[in-house]
Design an enzyme around this catalytic site. Structure first.
Site, PDB file in Angstrom:
ATOM      1  N   GLU A  46       0.863  -1.197   0.000  1.00 42.69           N
ATOM      2  CA  GLU A  46       0.000   0.000   0.000  1.00 42.69           C
ATOM      3  C   GLU A  46       0.897   1.244   0.000  1.00 42.69           C
ATOM      4  OE1 GLU A  46      -1.576   0.774   3.935  1.00 42.69           O
ATOM      5  OE2 GLU A  46      -3.354   1.776   3.146  1.00 42.69           O
ATOM      6  N   LYS A 123      -9.415   2.092  -1.860  1.00 48.60           N
ATOM      7  CA  LYS A 123      -9.639   1.552  -0.510  1.00 48.60           C
ATOM      8  C   LYS A 123     -10.985   1.995   0.069  1.00 48.60           C
ATOM      9  CE  LYS A 123      -7.057   1.289   3.891  1.00 48.60           C
ATOM     10  NZ  LYS A 123      -5.775   1.736   4.521  1.00 48.60           N
ATOM     11  N   CYS A 168      -4.856  -2.980   2.909  1.00 49.91           N
ATOM     12  CA  CYS A 168      -4.556  -2.930   4.346  1.00 49.91           C
ATOM     13  C   CYS A 168      -5.744  -3.191   5.258  1.00 49.91           C
ATOM     14  CB  CYS A 168      -3.873  -1.615   4.688  1.00 49.91           C
ATOM     15  SG  CYS A 168      -3.149  -1.693   6.355  1.00 49.91           S
TER      16      CYS A 168
END
Ligand code: CDT
Length: 309
Positions: A46, A123, A168
């Site tokens: 990330e 995300k 993540c």
């Protein structure tokens, strides 16, 4: 067998003062190592191009925007794409995306072996907070700097496999994996920057953080009969430690490779996409076994609503 030689390319720390060019040079070195190991698919972390900047509180938008990419590839990343293209390697990596209309996302892309971008994910689960929080040992300002992703959880056909991406904190949410699982995902890539300590609970240290990380990746893999490749940015960035523990997890939920350091490091595994078939056609044959008539709360309700006392 549908084998993809897959390399998880962990990055060690990136300091605030490090340039994109310096980071890309490190990424190219790892790419060359992966090529030497016969990999055709590589996964980076990330926000791979910069330090984990959401730990820093910034008020000026120009200070924030310096961490974002307004084109991909851009001048700093073109050499990475050229190298991957020349070596016929597909890749996935994360970066901070600034769109032409001024929106900010925490993004990952997927390329094919010709270097073309075939997938983009933004995300969805943004952890942390949006204002300076003096109660925390350090800041985690993703909610300040990014919008929640607006692309859902897509799955693409790439390298003769069904591939999806998470980023993540998404790995801690079973719903995210399941939406990918419902599209037949066989390979989930995810990059992460996970602080080694909990900023709100000082006795939760690296071993606990690694435990929760492995638990999340292994359960996501097992419950959806998919490979999971989880790649860290690790080590101490300007005094702030991040865990390592980059993993390749098989569709039974078993870890088949894990990094040993908090530096730039490669792990590689021959991932057979057909190894997903058994789980997908037996215990996790969704079509036969799921009971969606009882899952309404999953999409109708956000927070927990316990029964009245
Ligand atoms: N980058 C990222 O999403 N990190 C989070 C930290 C959570 S603590 C605010 C993670 O889930 O690892």
């Amino acid at each position: 067998m549908r084998e993809i030689v897959t390399a998880a390319l962990q990055l060690g720390p990136i300091q605030k003062s490090d340039s994109r060019e310096n980071v890309v040079a490190r990424m190219i070195k790892l790419l060359e190592q992966a090529k030497a190991a016969d990999a055709t698919f590589v996964v980076f972390p990330e926000l791979a191009l910069t330090t984990f900047f959401p730990r820093w509180f910034m008020e000026e938008q120009s200070d924030v925007d310096q961490w974002f990419e307004s084109s991909m590839p851009g001048p700093a990343t073109e050499p990475l794409f050229a190298c991957a293209r020349d070596m016929r390697m597909a890749m996935s990596f994360g970066y901070a995306e600034l769109t032409p209309d001024g929106q900010h996302f925490n993004t990952s892309i997927l390329t094919d072996t010709s270097g073309a971008i075939v997938g983009k994910y933004r995300k969805v689960h943004l952890p942390g907070h949006s204002e300076y929080d003096c109660e925390r040992a350090f800041q985690h300002l993703e909610k300040r700097y990014f919008l929640p992703g607006d692309l859902g959880f897509p799955v693409w056909r790439n390298l003769n496999a069904n591939m999806g991406m998470l980023i993540c904190n998404d790995r801690r949410w079973p719903e995210a994996y399941r939406v990918l699982g419902l599209q037949g995902v066989e390979m989930v890539t995810l990059g992460f920057n996970t602080p080694s300590v909990n900023s709100q609970m000082s006795n939760e240290g690296p071993q606990d953080r690694l435990f929760h990380h492995r638990l999340s990746c292994q359960s996501g893999a097992y419950q959806n009969a998919t490979w999971v490749v989880a790649v860290a940015k690790a080590g101490v960035e300007d005094g702030h430690p991040l865990i390592g523990g980059s993993l390749i997890v098989d569709p039974n939920g078993k870890i088949v490779a894990e990094t040993a350091t908090e530096d730039d490091e490669m792990i590689v595994h021959v991932c057979d996409m057909d190894a997903c078939t058994f789980g997908k056609t037996t215990i996790f044959d969704f079509k036969r076994h799921r009971r969606i008539e009882h899952y309404g709360r999953i999409t109708e309700q956000t927070g927990a609503e316990p029964p009245a006392v």
